[in-house]
Design an enzyme around this catalytic site. Structure first.
Site, PDB file in Angstrom:
ATOM      1  N   SER A 142      23.954 -18.130 -48.803  1.00 45.47           N
ATOM      2  CA  SER A 142      23.791 -17.127 -49.826  1.00 45.47           C
ATOM      3  C   SER A 142      24.914 -17.323 -51.214  1.00 45.47           C
ATOM      4  CB  SER A 142      24.388 -15.787 -48.894  1.00 45.47           C
ATOM      5  OG  SER A 142      24.670 -14.886 -49.902  1.00 45.47           O
ATOM      6  N   TYR A 155      30.417 -12.057 -43.617  1.00 46.45           N
ATOM      7  CA  TYR A 155      29.095 -12.704 -44.035  1.00 46.45           C
ATOM      8  C   TYR A 155      29.388 -13.724 -45.059  1.00 46.45           C
ATOM      9  CZ  TYR A 155      24.256 -13.129 -45.666  1.00 46.45           C
ATOM     10  OH  TYR A 155      23.124 -13.478 -46.234  1.00 46.45           O
TER      11      TYR A 155
END
Length: 264
Positions: A142, A155
């Site tokens: 990501s 995350y």
């Protein structure tokens, strides 16, 4: 399709294949001629994906947080389907909260999938690929791994760990002809993204507009290209990296975010 993009005769393992980016990766590889072992904890999801191309896609339920289950799945695939040429780590979860309210359970759950899962799958396939002198591993990370995001510490940290792990693995197995790269998407039209919008003030429409235009109060830039990614945009990047067109690319982190992070 050029010969360099052709994946005919190759066997791929994809995790997180039941929906979103994972499902798009399965489709992209199958369309290029690969046979794909589509894995996920969501049995219905992978069955639906496999139904689109039953001759090329084999569904298998797999929990990447379980190292014994991963080793068993990889061994079984190699025994019944053939040697794995490609592995794509897509399985991921997001549990957002400010750090001061982030629970131990949520932190552990995010790392169990996003980092430990990448380790379990990559270790198992890399061992076999290195022995054969060929193979390609791609981890879908990501752009949050490269720029701070409020409410996304677990995350972002888990994805940053997955990126560096994949690069270190790539360094170790490069001499054996195995390439390891990462693809780092920005905001993409998936169920995970929509859930974030629905939880934001103003709902989905306001959330999408904020992502594209930017949000100064949240210290977030917008997307210079003015659009969100489709899962297929990310899948096409993965398909390139596992193809012969990328034969001299390894240890690379390819951002697919419309310029959102300004490559911070």
């Amino acid at each position: 399709m050029s010969a360099e993009q052709d994946l005919s005769g190759r066997l791929a393992l994809v995790t997180g294949a039941g929906r979103g980016i994972g499902a798009a990766v399965v489709t992209a590889l199958a369309e290029r001629g690969a046979r794909v072992l589509a894995t996920d904890v969501d049995a219905a999801g992978i069955e639906a994906v496999a139904a689109k191309e039953p001759d090329r896609i084999v569904p298998r339920v797999l929990d990447v947080t379980d190292p014994a289950a991963v080793e068993s799945a990889v061994a079984e695939a190699e025994e019944t389907l053939g040697p794995l040429d490609i592995a794509v780590n897509v399985a991921g979860v997001l549990r957002g909260a400010p750090v001061v309210r982030l629970t131990d359970a949520d932190w552990a759950a995010v790392f169990a999938v996003n980092t430990d899962g990448v380790f379990h799958v990559s270790r198992s396939v890399a061992r076999r690929m290195a022995a054969r002198g060929r193979g390609s591993i791609v981890t879908v990370a990501s752009n949050a791994a490269g720029i701070p995001r409020s409410g996304m510490a677990a995350y972002a940290a888990s994805k940053a760990a997955a990126v560096m792990f994949t690069k270190c693995l790539g360094l170790e197995v490069a001499a054996q002809g195995v390439r390891c790269n990462t693809v780092s998407p920005g905001s993409t039209l998936t169920d995970m993204q929509r859930a974030l919008w629905e939880a934001s003030p103003g709902g989905a429409r306001a959330g999408e507009r904020s992502v594209i235009e930017g949000d100064l109060a949240a210290h977030r830039t917008g997307i210079p290209l003015g659009r969100l990614a489709e899962p297929s945009d990310v899948a096409d990047a993965v398909a390139f990296l596992v193809s012969d067109r990328a034969r001299h690319i390894t240890l690379h982190d390819l951002y697919v975010d419309g310029g959102a992070t300004l490559r911070a």
